[in-house]
Design a protein around this motif. Sequence first.
Motif, PDB file in Angstrom:
ATOM      1  N   LYS A   1       0.752  -1.156  -0.082  1.00 46.48           N
ATOM      2  CA  LYS A   1      -0.255  -0.040  -0.083  1.00 46.48           C
ATOM      3  C   LYS A   1       0.800   1.337   0.144  1.00 46.48           C
ATOM      4  O   LYS A   1       0.173   2.407  -0.011  1.00 46.48           O
ATOM      5  CB  LYS A   1      -0.923   0.105   1.182  1.00 46.48           C
ATOM      6  N   SER A   2       2.107   1.246  -0.110  1.00 44.05           N
ATOM      7  CA  SER A   2       3.028   2.393   0.028  1.00 44.05           C
ATOM      8  C   SER A   2       3.102   2.819  -1.687  1.00 44.05           C
ATOM      9  O   SER A   2       2.668   2.354  -2.382  1.00 44.05           O
ATOM     10  CB  SER A   2       4.580   1.852   0.275  1.00 44.05           C
ATOM     11  N   HIS A   3       2.984   4.557  -1.290  1.00 47.70           N
ATOM     12  CA  HIS A   3       3.167   5.095  -2.479  1.00 47.70           C
ATOM     13  C   HIS A   3       4.487   5.669  -2.712  1.00 47.70           C
ATOM     14  O   HIS A   3       4.410   6.344  -3.469  1.00 47.70           O
ATOM     15  CB  HIS A   3       1.940   6.193  -2.512  1.00 47.70           C
ATOM     16  N   THR A   4       5.442   5.199  -2.088  1.00 44.03           N
ATOM     17  CA  THR A   4       6.602   5.717  -2.115  1.00 44.03           C
ATOM     18  C   THR A   4       7.193   5.423  -3.315  1.00 44.03           C
ATOM     19  O   THR A   4       7.407   4.202  -3.716  1.00 44.03           O
ATOM     20  CB  THR A   4       7.544   5.071  -1.108  1.00 44.03           C
ATOM     21  N   VAL A   5       7.635   6.400  -4.344  1.00 41.91           N
ATOM     22  CA  VAL A   5       8.215   6.162  -5.669  1.00 41.91           C
ATOM     23  C   VAL A   5       9.866   5.436  -5.250  1.00 41.91           C
ATOM     24  O   VAL A   5      10.683   5.760  -4.670  1.00 41.91           O
ATOM     25  CB  VAL A   5       8.686   7.260  -6.354  1.00 41.91           C
ATOM     26  N   MET A   6       9.920   4.273  -6.090  1.00 44.49           N
ATOM     27  CA  MET A   6      11.199   3.613  -6.187  1.00 44.49           C
ATOM     28  C   MET A   6      12.137   4.332  -7.042  1.00 44.49           C
ATOM     29  O   MET A   6      12.004   4.812  -8.065  1.00 44.49           O
ATOM     30  CB  MET A   6      10.932   2.249  -6.540  1.00 44.49           C
ATOM     31  N   GLU A   7      13.402   4.111  -6.534  1.00 41.18           N
ATOM     32  CA  GLU A   7      14.496   4.670  -7.449  1.00 41.18           C
ATOM     33  C   GLU A   7      14.763   3.823  -8.623  1.00 41.18           C
ATOM     34  O   GLU A   7      14.479   2.508  -8.573  1.00 41.18           O
ATOM     35  CB  GLU A   7      15.761   4.921  -6.792  1.00 41.18           C
ATOM     36  N   CYS A   8      14.840   4.368  -9.908  1.00 38.54           N
ATOM     37  CA  CYS A   8      15.135   3.649 -11.142  1.00 38.54           C
ATOM     38  C   CYS A   8      16.578   4.310 -11.637  1.00 38.54           C
ATOM     39  O   CYS A   8      16.300   5.187 -12.589  1.00 38.54           O
ATOM     40  CB  CYS A   8      13.972   4.128 -12.145  1.00 38.54           C
ATOM     41  N   HIS A   9      17.407   3.436 -11.216  1.00 38.08           N
ATOM     42  CA  HIS A   9      18.750   3.847 -11.746  1.00 38.08           C
ATOM     43  C   HIS A   9      19.469   2.922 -12.626  1.00 38.08           C
ATOM     44  O   HIS A   9      20.606   2.903 -12.948  1.00 38.08           O
ATOM     45  CB  HIS A   9      19.675   4.218 -10.710  1.00 38.08           C
ATOM     46  N   ASP A  10      18.822   1.617 -12.829  1.00 37.99           N
ATOM     47  CA  ASP A  10      19.102   0.362 -13.608  1.00 37.99           C
ATOM     48  C   ASP A  10      19.154   0.642 -15.064  1.00 37.99           C
ATOM     49  O   ASP A  10      17.819   0.694 -15.457  1.00 37.99           O
ATOM     50  CB  ASP A  10      18.691  -0.877 -13.040  1.00 37.99           C
ATOM     51  N   GLU A  11      20.176   0.658 -15.862  1.00 40.66           N
ATOM     52  CA  GLU A  11      19.915   0.626 -17.339  1.00 40.66           C
ATOM     53  C   GLU A  11      20.053  -0.865 -17.970  1.00 40.66           C
ATOM     54  O   GLU A  11      21.214  -1.079 -17.936  1.00 40.66           O
ATOM     55  CB  GLU A  11      21.088   1.927 -17.975  1.00 40.66           C
ATOM     56  N   VAL A  12      19.022  -1.329 -18.225  1.00 33.74           N
ATOM     57  CA  VAL A  12      19.249  -2.776 -18.648  1.00 33.74           C
ATOM     58  C   VAL A  12      18.436  -2.869 -19.997  1.00 33.74           C
ATOM     59  O   VAL A  12      17.436  -2.439 -20.338  1.00 33.74           O
ATOM     60  CB  VAL A  12      18.615  -3.680 -17.570  1.00 33.74           C
ATOM     61  N   PRO A  13      18.916  -4.123 -20.823  1.00 34.87           N
ATOM     62  CA  PRO A  13      17.955  -4.093 -21.956  1.00 34.87           C
ATOM     63  C   PRO A  13      16.402  -4.929 -21.483  1.00 34.87           C
ATOM     64  O   PRO A  13      16.423  -5.525 -20.468  1.00 34.87           O
ATOM     65  CB  PRO A  13      18.954  -5.530 -22.617  1.00 34.87           C
ATOM     66  N   VAL A  14      15.912  -4.367 -22.435  1.00 37.04           N
ATOM     67  CA  VAL A  14      14.359  -4.948 -22.235  1.00 37.04           C
ATOM     68  C   VAL A  14      14.252  -6.405 -22.189  1.00 37.04           C
ATOM     69  O   VAL A  14      13.436  -6.851 -20.988  1.00 37.04           O
ATOM     70  CB  VAL A  14      13.522  -4.127 -23.309  1.00 37.04           C
ATOM     71  N   ALA A  15      14.936  -7.025 -22.943  1.00 36.23           N
ATOM     72  CA  ALA A  15      14.943  -8.519 -22.996  1.00 36.23           C
ATOM     73  C   ALA A  15      15.280  -9.062 -21.618  1.00 36.23           C
ATOM     74  O   ALA A  15      14.794 -10.175 -21.180  1.00 36.23           O
ATOM     75  CB  ALA A  15      15.758  -9.101 -23.901  1.00 36.23           C
ATOM     76  N   GLN A  16      16.218  -8.384 -20.811  1.00 34.18           N
ATOM     77  CA  GLN A  16      16.712  -9.062 -19.910  1.00 34.18           C
ATOM     78  C   GLN A  16      15.518  -9.110 -18.642  1.00 34.18           C
ATOM     79  O   GLN A  16      15.573 -10.120 -17.701  1.00 34.18           O
ATOM     80  CB  GLN A  16      17.935  -8.003 -19.063  1.00 34.18           C
TER      81      GLN A  16
END
Length: 298
Positions: free
Chosen positions: A119-134
């Motif tokens: 139920k948390s609305h805290t935004v998670m950090e998005c720092h991973d640059e990964v292939p979509v297929a991964q």
Amino acid sequence: MELVYLIIAIILLLAMLGFGFFHYFRLREAKRLEEAYHELEIANARVEESSRMKSDFIQQISHEIRTPLNILSGFTQVLTTPGTNYDEATLQEIRQKITENTERITSLVNKMLELSDAKSHTVMECHDEVPVAQIATEAINMSGIEKARHLSFHLMVSPNIEEMTVKTNLQAAVRALWLVLDNARKFTAPAESRQHEKPADHQQKVVLRISMSSQRLFFSVEDTGIGIPHKEAERIFEEFVQLDEYYDGTGIGLTVARSLARRIGGDIVLDTAYIGGSRFVMTLPITQKKAHRHDRRA
């Protein structure tokens, strides 16, 4: 005299209009109260159902944890019994069972921990640059859907994103897609009491399609399972909701999956236009960086 009659007529007309308006508003208010009462009854019924589901959930979790614990306890006693020798094949089978049941307990504990944070609305950090297929590959491997004997699994990736990378939270994206794939795996398997409904040689199918549109990635999971009624399209994401209790599950997988997807800027919805089973669509925002091929020139 005519003026008197006219005044009386006007008064009667106004009285009739007043009575008519009074009756109309009274009926409308009664209808509004009836609708409010009906909504209250529905809300109370859902509260009662939620309470029952929570109780069932606790009982189910207790059962699901107790079963692998008993298996692990049994194998521990077998392996520690003095004077017993086993061939390599038997030891390999025991090791496999220990690993499977350990992973099962770990998965249940992880679900419990994730549910507390769902139920948390805290935004998670998005720092991973990964292939979509991964994202797809890791989710597929973790869900074990490719190894499921009761279904055939297919992965279809649009050519324009085969070499694309995306900036996201890899762990959350993989976990969310994994839970959706796990849901498809569970609800395409025939429940024990319903195995007679489809031919023995009938094999279910699950397809994961990955595409892109309007700066968003789409992970569509289509299955040929039991399907979900349109009216349950949102309720299915609520805690402890399990529409068919004949199937195994805790009723929290989709809740956790949607929570994770939303906290990294995406979402998960049920495509109510899909027929022949269910289609869940997970979307992720694109902060893309396409891989470039080096030109080879003579």
